[in-house]
Design an enzyme around this catalytic site. Structure first.
Site, mmCIF file in Angstrom:
data_model
loop_
_atom_site.group_PDB
_atom_site.id
_atom_site.type_symbol
_atom_site.label_atom_id
_atom_site.label_comp_id
_atom_site.label_asym_id
_atom_site.label_seq_id
_atom_site.Cartn_x
_atom_site.Cartn_y
_atom_site.Cartn_z
ATOM 1 C CG ASP A 26 5.691 -4.939 4.745
ATOM 2 O OD1 ASP A 26 4.642 -4.353 5.035
ATOM 3 O OD2 ASP A 26 6.658 -4.402 4.178
ATOM 4 C CE LYS B 252 4.657 1.831 5.184
ATOM 5 N NZ LYS B 252 5.170 0.925 4.147
ATOM 6 C CD GLN C 46 7.311 2.025 1.387
ATOM 7 O OE1 GLN C 46 7.184 1.769 2.577
ATOM 8 N NE2 GLN C 46 6.284 2.068 0.564
HETATM 9 N N1 GUN Z 1 4.605 -0.364 -0.927
HETATM 10 C C1 GUN Z 1 3.266 -0.269 -1.102
HETATM 11 N N2 GUN Z 1 2.627 -0.903 -0.106
HETATM 12 C C2 GUN Z 1 3.563 -1.420 0.705
HETATM 13 C C3 GUN Z 1 3.519 -2.167 1.909
HETATM 14 O O1 GUN Z 1 2.479 -2.534 2.452
HETATM 15 N N3 GUN Z 1 4.728 -2.485 2.435
HETATM 16 C C4 GUN Z 1 5.894 -2.126 1.856
HETATM 17 N N4 GUN Z 1 7.016 -2.503 2.449
HETATM 18 N N5 GUN Z 1 5.973 -1.429 0.747
HETATM 19 C C5 GUN Z 1 4.814 -1.075 0.181
#
Ligand code: GUN
Length: 295
Positions: A118, A51, A95
């Site tokens: 998100d 990311k 996350q």
């Molecule tokens: N963990 C697994 N997929 C995601 C996601 O799309 N966003 C976040 N913040 N954590 C995750």
């Protein structure tokens, strides 16, 4: 045929970069994403790294918030509140998963919907259902982009979504039944009776279960489109790391044969990250009182 995420995610990020640069010209700052990472889970660490790399590729600033595994829930809420009030932060990404002593839903509830890049908040999920302006969850958004990129029409198609998570299953089902997509959507889950019946009738199958190879090619139509959201770590002694990544869907021919299937890795995961960049720019623009398309 393989539905690679490489090309569509590169296009999405290239477009995001153009928007980001326009944003910087207009507002003399870059869009900024706060990346909150609690603990040191190795799989999460990889996602977080990807990311941040994508932020660099799309001219987005990232603020790294790395926190100890043992942080208390209240302390974490304090940090989230600070980020939410911080004028220089446009989007907040926490996350997941969080350590088990922390109530995930409670933490996420302290991110205001404007910064919820998100798209997990009740407000954003609700706006998705009422088809109002929302920040759309990244994986569903990336899946739709991928379908469009490969000219896969959803009009009147039988779409079967397996998995009812708030992150993927629910929002992707809601998006595909909208009038702009017109799919007939069936949402299956662990308690679905005779799931084989639904799988056999799927024109498009979206696997979002999170278990390695739980669905296989003999369970679907020969010419089905399969979007595999699963990113499962399985032991693999032939790999230096000791593991390999596999999807929820199992197919035997390397190129998918007569299926159109998104590979793991290199499929939907890339789209999720690119969508997060787009959402950060959308959030930044809305905070400045405008829409990204008007930059
Ligand atoms: N963990 C697994 N997929 C995601 C996601 O799309 N966003 C976040 N913040 N954590 C995750």
């Amino acid at each position: 045929m393989l539905l690679s995420g490489k090309e569509p995610s590169a296009k999405m990020k290239a477009d995001a970069r153009i928007l980001s640069e326009k944003f910087e010209k207009k507002f003399s700052r870059k869009p900024c994403l706060a990346v909150v990472f609690v603990g040191s889970d190795p799989a999460s660490a990889v996602y977080v790294r990807n990311k941040k790399k994508a932020c660099a590729e799309t001219a987005i600033d990232h603020m790294d918030v790395d926190l100890d595994e043992n942080i208390s829930e209240d302390e974490l809420i304090g940090r989230i509140k600070e980020l939410d009030a911080d004028e220089s932060v446009d989007g907040i990404l926490v996350q997941l998963p969080l350590p088990s002593h922390i109530d995930e839903a409670r933490i996420l509830s302290f991110i205001s919907s404007e910064k919820d890049v998100d798209g997990f908040s009740a407000a954003n999920l609700g706006s998705l259902l009422t088809e109002e302006k929302a920040l759309v969850a990244c994986t569903p958004k990336g899946i739709l982009y991928m379908l469009d990129y490969y000219h896969i029409d959803t009009e009147g198609k039988n779409v079967v979504v397996v998995g009812r998570s708030r992150i993927v299953g629910k929002p992707v089902a809601a998006l595909l039944e909208q009038k702009s997509r017109n799919a007939t959507v069936t949402l299956c889950h662990s308690r679905t009776k005779d799931i084989d019946y639904y799988l056999k009738n799927a024109d498009i199958l979206i696997c979002a279960v999170g278990k390695p190879h739980v669905i296989s090619e003999d369970m679907v139509k020969k010419d089905a489109v399969v979007i595999d959201v699963g990113t499962n770590r399985v032991e693999d002694s032939s790999k230096k790391s000791g593991y390999s990544l596999v999807g929820d869907f199992h197919y035997t021919q390397e190129d998918g044969g007569s299926l159109k299937v998104s590979p793991v890795p290199g499929g939907v995961g890339l789209m999720t990250v690119a969508s997060l960049m787009e959402n950060t720019i959308i959030a930044a623009c809305r905070r400045m009182g405008m829409e990204a398309e008007d930059l």
